[in-house]
Design an enzyme around this catalytic site. Structure first.
Site, short mmCIF file in Angstrom:
data_model
loop_
_atom_site.label_atom_id
_atom_site.label_comp_id
_atom_site.label_asym_id
_atom_site.label_seq_id
_atom_site.Cartn_x
_atom_site.Cartn_y
_atom_site.Cartn_z
N ASP A 24 42.16 38.97 43.64
CA ASP A 24 42.47 40.40 43.57
C ASP A 24 43.01 40.78 42.19
O ASP A 24 43.51 39.94 41.45
CB ASP A 24 43.56 40.76 44.60
CG ASP A 24 43.00 40.79 46.02
OD1 ASP A 24 41.86 40.32 46.23
OD2 ASP A 24 43.73 41.27 46.91
N HIS B 6 45.20 35.81 42.81
CA HIS B 6 45.10 36.90 41.82
C HIS B 6 44.65 36.31 40.48
O HIS B 6 45.32 35.42 39.97
CB HIS B 6 46.45 37.60 41.67
CG HIS B 6 46.87 38.32 42.92
ND1 HIS B 6 47.47 37.67 43.98
CD2 HIS B 6 46.73 39.62 43.29
CE1 HIS B 6 47.71 38.54 44.95
NE2 HIS B 6 47.27 39.74 44.56
ZN LIG Z 1 46.28 43.99 44.73
#
Ligand SMILES: [Zn+2]
Length: 487
Positions: free
Chosen positions: A285, A447
């Site tokens: 993400d 991430h």
């Molecule tokens: Zn996010």
């Protein structure tokens, strides 16, 4: 005249003649000097290069007579160049001393120490290296050493032109050197064949199956149109199908790929039973960002396909979205702004932000994505602060729009609780193993804006492959790992 008188006259003439000769010879002996003569071969001045060894142009000496030149003996010469300072520019004298028995002679030459030569440019070349046609030359390295300035490698300028690289370097005395190398061009790599959805996909009975792939060649560019596909998929007959893809670039390098397509009944929803317990979906993400390129290379190294829930937080890295798609990963929507107060203010605000990000995806990949992930996940409660019930409404609308949202069932902890690659690795592998024990595939949340998290990926992949897992990109039919909506 009588005979006797005649004889006397002849004798007088002869004796006189001999006397003259004797006097002449005696004179020559008196005036001849024995001496040593140095021959500099008419070289009276020598130019020596600063810093380089002095090379004497040579000298000869002989012992001979100033008149009796026919008499010659070689004389020994000593050269004294001790005055010449090759580390200082200027004029110096070299002295030659020749000796034969008790006779000596001296001569001198002028030596000018100067710098009139440029740096010596040496080009490195790697055996078997080549440049792909239509690509810029990748420098193999060079050094430049100057007799005056020393190492001037950083002063070398190079320029590529018409299949050659030209190098120039100028020293501080204004002397310029050049070198050139011929570039070896070749093309030994086949096109990169990427199958969207991966090498094993499900197609649904009675629905159209869209076979999507790309072929990108390092030389020819996008040659997707030249891919030939053997085999076909009949979605009106359930079963397993195999598609074989072949593509050849302009220089005869061929790449192939195979995909298995399973035509199955479309499930009401995917609870993970379609994949089984040995599938890992790596998802990233909040990128792309500066670690995304590195991540893509790691994934390529193991031929692992992943899923990117993208943002526009770092617009300089938008090009990575194109790379993600071209290398066979799934590109999905996360959010353009990641600004909770803005995007959860209303459903309209949410879809405006969503459409903004999907437009970036379309610009980079040529098509919009049907997959998305809520900022904060579908179970987030932060959205309550801005609009009651907004996530429930978005969920309902997303079905009508044909979008599928994904949560995760493996949390790497990289969003705040840790900044350690080891902890990320332990979190991911322990939760994947637990999911597997419960018969579930894993959707891993990481991430790609966190370097320590990206740094854990290679070990996670190695662990997964060693333990019999396969890595897949998400499709709209994959396990959604939904959390349950809390607003
Ligand atoms: Zn996010």
């Amino acid at each position: 005249m009588n005979k006797h008188k005649q004889t006397n006259t002849l004798t007088i003439v002869l004796v006189s003649f001999l006397a003259v000769i004797l006097v002449v010879f005696a004179g020559l002996f008196v005036f001849n000097r024995w001496e040593v003569v140095i021959d500099l071969h008419e070289i009276n001045e020598v130019h020596a290069q600063y810093g380089l060894p002095y090379e004497d142009p040579g000298v000869e000496a002989k012992y001979t007579g100033s008149i009796f030149k026919f008499y010659k003996k070689k004389a020994d010469v000593t050269i004294d160049s001790s005055q010449v300072n090759l580390k200082k520019m200027g004029e110096y004298t070299v002295t030659y001393t020749a000796k034969y028995k008790d006779k000596t002679a001296k001569a001198t030459r002028k030596v000018i120490v100067e710098d009139t030569i440029g740096p010596d440019i040496q080009l490195n070349s790697t055996p078997d290296a080549y440049t792909v046609y239509n690509h810029p030359y990748e420098e193999e390295g060079f050094q430049a050493i100057d007799n005056y300035d020393g190492d001037v490698t950083d002063k070398v300028q190079s320029k590529e032109s018409n299949g050659y690289v030209y190098y120039t370097a100028t020293d501080s005395n204004g002397n310029t050197s050049t070198a050139k190398r011929k570039i070896t061009y070749d093309d030994r790599k086949g096109p990169l064949l990427s199958l969207s959805g991966g090498e094993e996909v499900n197609a649904f009975y009675g629905e159209e199956y869209k076979d999507e792939y790309t072929a990108i060649d390092d030389c020819d560019g996008d040659i997707t149109s030249q891919v030939t596909v053997e085999g076909s998929v009949d979605t009106n007959t359930k079963g397993d199908y195999e598609l074989k893809y072949t593509v050849t670039d302009a220089h005869g390098n061929t790449s192939t790929a195979v995909r298995k397509v399973h035509v199955i009944d479309k499930p009401a929803y995917n609870d993970g039973s379609m994949e089984g317990p040995k599938v890992i979906y790596l998802t990233f993400d909040d990128g792309p960002y500066k670690y995304t390129d590195q991540l893509l290379d790691i994934l390529d190294k193991y031929n692992v396909k992943a899923t990117f829930f993208t943002t526009s937080a770092y617009p300089d890295y938008a090009y990575c979205i194109k790379e993600e798609a071209q290398r066979g990963h799934t590109v999905a929507v996360h959010t353009a702004t990641h600004n909770y107060s803005k995007l959860y203010a209303s459903t309209d605000a949410y879809w405006a932000d969503f459409d903004q990000q999907n437009a970036v995806i379309e610009q980079q990949t040529g098509s919009k994505s049907k997959l998305f992930r809520f900022p904060g996940g579908s179970s987030n409660t932060v959205s309550r602060n801005y609009c009651r019930g907004v996530v429930s409404q978005i969920t309902q609308q997303s079905r009508e729009k044909g979008y599928v949202y994904f949560d995760w069932n493996v949390s790497s902890g990289d969003a705040g609780e840790t900044s350690s690659s080891d902890v990320v690795f332990n979190n991911v592998t322990s939760q994947v193993a637990a999911n597997s024990q419960h018969g579930k595939p894993s959707v891993v949340l990481q991430h790609d804006i966190k370097d320590f998290s990206v740094n854990a990926v290679e070990r996670i992949i190695q662990w997964g492959l060693e333990n019999g897992y396969s890595f897949k990109p998400l499709t709209e039919y994959s396990f959604t790992a939904h959390h349950g909506i809390a607003n």
